[in-house]
Design an enzyme around this catalytic site. Structure first.
Site, PDB file in Angstrom:
ATOM      1  N   THR A  71      33.049  36.495  40.835  1.00 10.30           N
ATOM      2  CA  THR A  71      33.104  37.863  41.348  1.00 10.30           C
ATOM      3  C   THR A  71      31.958  38.628  40.676  1.00 10.30           C
ATOM      4  OG1 THR A  71      34.440  38.721  39.526  1.00 10.30           O
ATOM      5  CG2 THR A  71      35.642  37.722  41.387  1.00 10.30           C
ATOM      6  N   ALA A 104      40.944  33.788  34.298  1.00 13.55           N
ATOM      7  CA  ALA A 104      40.431  34.459  35.497  1.00 13.55           C
ATOM      8  C   ALA A 104      41.312  35.651  35.839  1.00 13.55           C
ATOM      9  CB  ALA A 104      40.397  33.478  36.668  1.00 13.55           C
ATOM     10  N   GLU A 131      41.005  40.050  37.520  1.00 12.85           N
ATOM     11  CA  GLU A 131      40.319  41.339  37.645  1.00 12.85           C
ATOM     12  C   GLU A 131      40.721  42.101  36.390  1.00 12.85           C
ATOM     13  OE1 GLU A 131      38.187  42.564  39.805  1.00 12.85           O
ATOM     14  OE2 GLU A 131      38.180  40.825  41.130  1.00 12.85           O
ATOM     15  N   THR A 177      46.974  40.532  27.975  1.00 11.47           N
ATOM     16  CA  THR A 177      46.494  41.715  27.261  1.00 11.47           C
ATOM     17  C   THR A 177      47.643  42.463  26.587  1.00 11.47           C
ATOM     18  OG1 THR A 177      45.626  43.925  27.693  1.00 11.47           O
ATOM     19  CG2 THR A 177      46.631  42.835  29.542  1.00 11.47           C
ATOM     20  N   ASP A 178      47.309  43.265  25.570  1.00  9.07           N
ATOM     21  CA  ASP A 178      48.333  44.122  24.954  1.00  9.07           C
ATOM     22  C   ASP A 178      48.684  45.319  25.848  1.00  9.07           C
ATOM     23  OD1 ASP A 178      45.985  45.586  24.644  1.00  9.07           O
ATOM     24  OD2 ASP A 178      46.310  46.063  22.525  1.00  9.07           O
ATOM     25  N   GLU A 179      47.878  45.525  26.913  1.00 10.18           N
ATOM     26  CA  GLU A 179      48.141  46.693  27.770  1.00 10.18           C
ATOM     27  C   GLU A 179      49.470  46.566  28.514  1.00 10.18           C
ATOM     28  OE1 GLU A 179      44.923  48.471  29.854  1.00 10.18           O
ATOM     29  OE2 GLU A 179      43.409  47.556  28.577  1.00 10.18           O
ATOM     30  N   TYR A 195      46.138  47.602  36.708  1.00  9.55           N
ATOM     31  CA  TYR A 195      45.660  46.411  35.973  1.00  9.55           C
ATOM     32  C   TYR A 195      46.760  45.862  35.081  1.00  9.55           C
ATOM     33  CZ  TYR A 195      43.589  43.812  32.077  1.00  9.55           C
ATOM     34  OH  TYR A 195      43.342  42.869  31.109  1.00  9.55           O
ATOM     35  N   SER A 228      49.726  44.416  36.873  1.00  2.00           N
ATOM     36  CA  SER A 228      49.478  43.095  37.477  1.00  2.00           C
ATOM     37  C   SER A 228      49.459  42.011  36.401  1.00  2.00           C
ATOM     38  CB  SER A 228      48.175  43.092  38.290  1.00  2.00           C
ATOM     39  OG  SER A 228      47.045  43.253  37.454  1.00  2.00           O
ATOM     40  N   LYS A 229      48.939  42.330  35.222  1.00  2.00           N
ATOM     41  CA  LYS A 229      48.946  41.341  34.130  1.00  2.00           C
ATOM     42  C   LYS A 229      50.385  41.109  33.650  1.00  2.00           C
ATOM     43  CE  LYS A 229      46.005  39.493  32.296  1.00  2.00           C
ATOM     44  NZ  LYS A 229      45.263  38.223  32.574  1.00  2.00           N
ATOM     45  N   VAL A 262      32.718  60.424  27.336  1.00  2.00           N
ATOM     46  CA  VAL A 262      33.946  60.062  26.620  1.00  2.00           C
ATOM     47  C   VAL A 262      35.120  60.688  27.369  1.00  2.00           C
ATOM     48  CG1 VAL A 262      35.212  60.374  24.455  1.00  2.00           C
ATOM     49  CG2 VAL A 262      32.750  59.894  24.406  1.00  2.00           C
ATOM     50  N   ARG A 285      41.005  59.681  32.258  1.00  2.00           N
ATOM     51  CA  ARG A 285      41.474  58.695  33.233  1.00  2.00           C
ATOM     52  C   ARG A 285      42.964  58.966  33.512  1.00  2.00           C
ATOM     53  NH1 ARG A 285      41.216  53.000  30.456  1.00  2.00           N
ATOM     54  NH2 ARG A 285      39.263  52.636  31.527  1.00  2.00           N
TER      55      ARG A 285
HETATM   56  P1  NAD Z   1      35.997  39.537  33.002  1.00  2.00           P
HETATM   57  O1  NAD Z   1      36.269  40.526  34.087  1.00  2.00           O
HETATM   58  O2  NAD Z   1      34.773  39.674  32.169  1.00  2.00           O
HETATM   59  O3  NAD Z   1      35.941  38.053  33.629  1.00  2.00           O
HETATM   60  C1  NAD Z   1      36.851  37.613  34.595  1.00  2.00           C
HETATM   61  C2  NAD Z   1      36.314  36.317  35.193  1.00  2.00           C
HETATM   62  O4  NAD Z   1      37.276  35.849  36.146  1.00  2.00           O
HETATM   63  C3  NAD Z   1      34.994  36.485  35.934  1.00  2.00           C
HETATM   64  O5  NAD Z   1      34.100  35.442  35.580  1.00  2.00           O
HETATM   65  C4  NAD Z   1      35.386  36.378  37.404  1.00  2.00           C
HETATM   66  O6  NAD Z   1      34.353  35.845  38.230  1.00  2.00           O
HETATM   67  C5  NAD Z   1      36.594  35.477  37.344  1.00  2.00           C
HETATM   68  N1  NAD Z   1      37.509  35.660  38.470  1.00  2.00           N
HETATM   69  C6  NAD Z   1      37.981  36.839  38.964  1.00  2.00           C
HETATM   70  N2  NAD Z   1      38.780  36.607  40.023  1.00  2.00           N
HETATM   71  C7  NAD Z   1      38.827  35.258  40.188  1.00  2.00           C
HETATM   72  C8  NAD Z   1      39.493  34.412  41.106  1.00  2.00           C
HETATM   73  N3  NAD Z   1      40.272  34.900  42.099  1.00  2.00           N
HETATM   74  N4  NAD Z   1      39.347  33.059  40.982  1.00  2.00           N
HETATM   75  C9  NAD Z   1      38.556  32.540  39.998  1.00  2.00           C
HETATM   76  N5  NAD Z   1      37.879  33.304  39.122  1.00  2.00           N
HETATM   77  C10 NAD Z   1      38.022  34.657  39.212  1.00  2.00           C
HETATM   78  O7  NAD Z   1      37.299  39.518  32.112  1.00  2.00           O
HETATM   79  P2  NAD Z   1      37.440  39.315  30.526  1.00  2.00           P
HETATM   80  O8  NAD Z   1      37.247  40.615  29.859  1.00  2.00           O
HETATM   81  O9  NAD Z   1      36.635  38.157  30.107  1.00  2.00           O
HETATM   82  O10 NAD Z   1      38.982  38.956  30.416  1.00  2.00           O
HETATM   83  C11 NAD Z   1      39.428  37.605  30.557  1.00  2.00           C
HETATM   84  C12 NAD Z   1      40.934  37.565  30.474  1.00  2.00           C
HETATM   85  O11 NAD Z   1      41.363  38.090  29.225  1.00  2.00           O
HETATM   86  C13 NAD Z   1      41.624  38.403  31.542  1.00  2.00           C
HETATM   87  O12 NAD Z   1      42.759  37.697  31.990  1.00  2.00           O
HETATM   88  C14 NAD Z   1      42.028  39.678  30.831  1.00  2.00           C
HETATM   89  O13 NAD Z   1      43.187  40.228  31.381  1.00  2.00           O
HETATM   90  C15 NAD Z   1      42.287  39.152  29.425  1.00  2.00           C
HETATM   91  N6  NAD Z   1      42.079  40.127  28.323  1.00  2.00           N
HETATM   92  C16 NAD Z   1      40.919  40.861  28.281  1.00  2.00           C
HETATM   93  C17 NAD Z   1      40.736  41.743  27.199  1.00  2.00           C
HETATM   94  C18 NAD Z   1      39.452  42.545  27.060  1.00  2.00           C
HETATM   95  O14 NAD Z   1      39.371  43.386  26.177  1.00  2.00           O
HETATM   96  N7  NAD Z   1      38.425  42.303  27.867  1.00  2.00           N
HETATM   97  C19 NAD Z   1      41.717  41.879  26.225  1.00  2.00           C
HETATM   98  C20 NAD Z   1      42.869  41.106  26.317  1.00  2.00           C
HETATM   99  C21 NAD Z   1      43.032  40.228  27.374  1.00  2.00           C
END
Ligand code: NAD
Length: 353
Positions: free
Chosen positions: A35, A81, A83, A133-135, A159, A162-163, A215, A294
């Site tokens: 994506t 993976a 959003e 996530t902790d959210e 978001y 959904s998580k 901010v 937000r």
């Molecule tokens: P990101 O948005 O940077 O990356 C998401 C990846 O998933 C992308 O490479 C995208 O192409 C891929 N993707 C999206 N939809 C897809 C689909 N239908 N099929 C296959 N691939 C798909 O996200 P991130 O920040 O690297 O987060 C990764 C995971 O960690 C997520 O599940 C998020 O909820 C979790 N997380 C993130 C954070 C944070 O601070 N970023 C904290 C805690 C947990």
């Protein structure tokens, strides 16, 4: 081990793939839809490793998932993976429901059917590791409260809802079908290769362009920041040593107000890139501007990470001070990576344009 990592072209996924390739002899299959958030340039340094294999695929596509699992026969799936951007989930929740809920369900079903074809020993050692996530816990009321693994779910945004939903599905697949799962809930990550729409890279890049640093609200929202490579190490520990069916919270012990984070970035840029600062300014801090908050913005998140620390021996190696300096230096030293994201060229190449 052979591990399928979903979302391996994203911010955290690419750090996980890099960690596994550099620290183990594991074979890694990176399954990513690419994506807007997926960026193969984040993996350019390790893409030629023979133990690494990339497949462009959607976790909502059951037939393709079945084929990939049958062909590659993984010992584990690390599911990242998703959003992931809260603001985008407010503007357009549909993609979040599709990928985070339907996609996780589809991947669980594909994993379950593949898992049932394994012999008893392979079934017992197989892991479906869901990265969350902790959210999902919502907002913390008191200033001393911390999210534990038993904190009730109370998500605020499309978001996080959904998580939360995907976490419930993953746990149900263990309770109902016996699929050996692991769930981790982590606090806000930061570090190199973070997509420029997220708070920290957005501020660094805006500051380097002399643009305002927006901010939200009064900037007093508190987040617990974890350096992305510390998260990758934690996930690997959980995969190797975590008890099936268990949840582990992962956090950095770095509670910071958003405004403090932005001020720290400004101070680092004053030190590391004073020549890039607009002449009229005495400090990058003068670019800070407050914008409408937000909707549904949670005030405070903070993680109690004592379970993973005590049971699995993981601790973060970076403090916020060391991690944020590494991060700012990375963005200063790697402008091509983020400029190609900003101008969209990172996507054109893979589309063959
Ligand atoms: P990101 O948005 O940077 O990356 C998401 C990846 O998933 C992308 O490479 C995208 O192409 C891929 N993707 C999206 N939809 C897809 C689909 N239908 N099929 C296959 N691939 C798909 O996200 P991130 O920040 O690297 O987060 C990764 C995971 O960690 C997520 O599940 C998020 O909820 C979790 N997380 C993130 C954070 C944070 O601070 N970023 C904290 C805690 C947990």
């Amino acid at each position: 081990m052979k591990i399928v990592v979903t979302g391996g072209a994203g911010f955290i996924g690419s750090a996980v793939v890099r960690h596994l390739l550099l620290q183990t002899q594991d074979q890694i299959v990176n399954l990513d839809k690419l994506t807007y958030a997926g960026n193969l340039e984040s993996l350019a340094d390790i893409a030629d490793t023979p133990r690494y294999h990339f497949i462009q695929a959607d976790i909502c596509d059951r037939q393709t998932l079945d084929q990939i699992l049958a062909e590659h026969k993984p010992d584990a799936i690390m599911h990242l993976a998703a959003e992931s951007h809260v603001d985008r989930s407010i503007d357009g929740p549909a993609a979040f429901i599709e990928t985070n809920i339907v996609g996780t369900y589809t991947l669980l079903e594909a994993a379950r059917h593949y898992w049932k074809t394994l012999d008893a020993a392979s079934q017992a050692s197989f892991r479906f590791h869901h990265i969350s996530t902790d959210e999902v816990y919502g907002d913390l009321e008191g200033t001393d409260d911390l999210f534990t693994e038993d904190t009730p779910y109370s998500p605020s945004s499309p978001y996080s809802a959904s998580k939360a939903s995907s976490d419930h599905l993953v746990r149900a697949w263990q309770r109902t079908y016996g699929l050996p799962i692991l769930v981790t809930n982590c606090s806000n990550n930061y570090g190199p290769r973070h997509f420029p729409e997220k708070l920290i890279p957005h501020m660094i890049i805006n500051a380097l362009h002399g643009k305002p640093l927006p901010v939200y609200g009064n900037g007093q929202q508190i987040r617990d920041w974890l350096y992305v490579d510390d998260h990758a190490r934690a996930l690997h520990q959980v995969l190797l040593k975590g008890e099936p069916g268990e949840t582990y919270n992962i956090g950095g012990h770095n509670e910071m107000r958003n405004l403090q984070v932005v001020e720290t970035i400004c101070d680092l840029l004053d030190k590391l890139a004073p020549e890039r600062r607009p002449e009229a300014l005495g400090s990058y801090r003068e670019l800070i501007s407050f914008v409408t908050d937000r909707p549904g913005h949670d005030v405070r998140y903070a993680i109690d990470a004592s379970k993973i620390e005590q049971e699995l021996g993981w601790r973060p190696q970076e403090t916020f001070e060391t991690g944020i300096e590494k991060t700012v230096r990375w963005y200063l030293e790697n402008p091509t990576w983020w400029q190609r994201v900003l101008d969209g060229s990172y996507q054109l190449e893979r589309l063959g344009a």
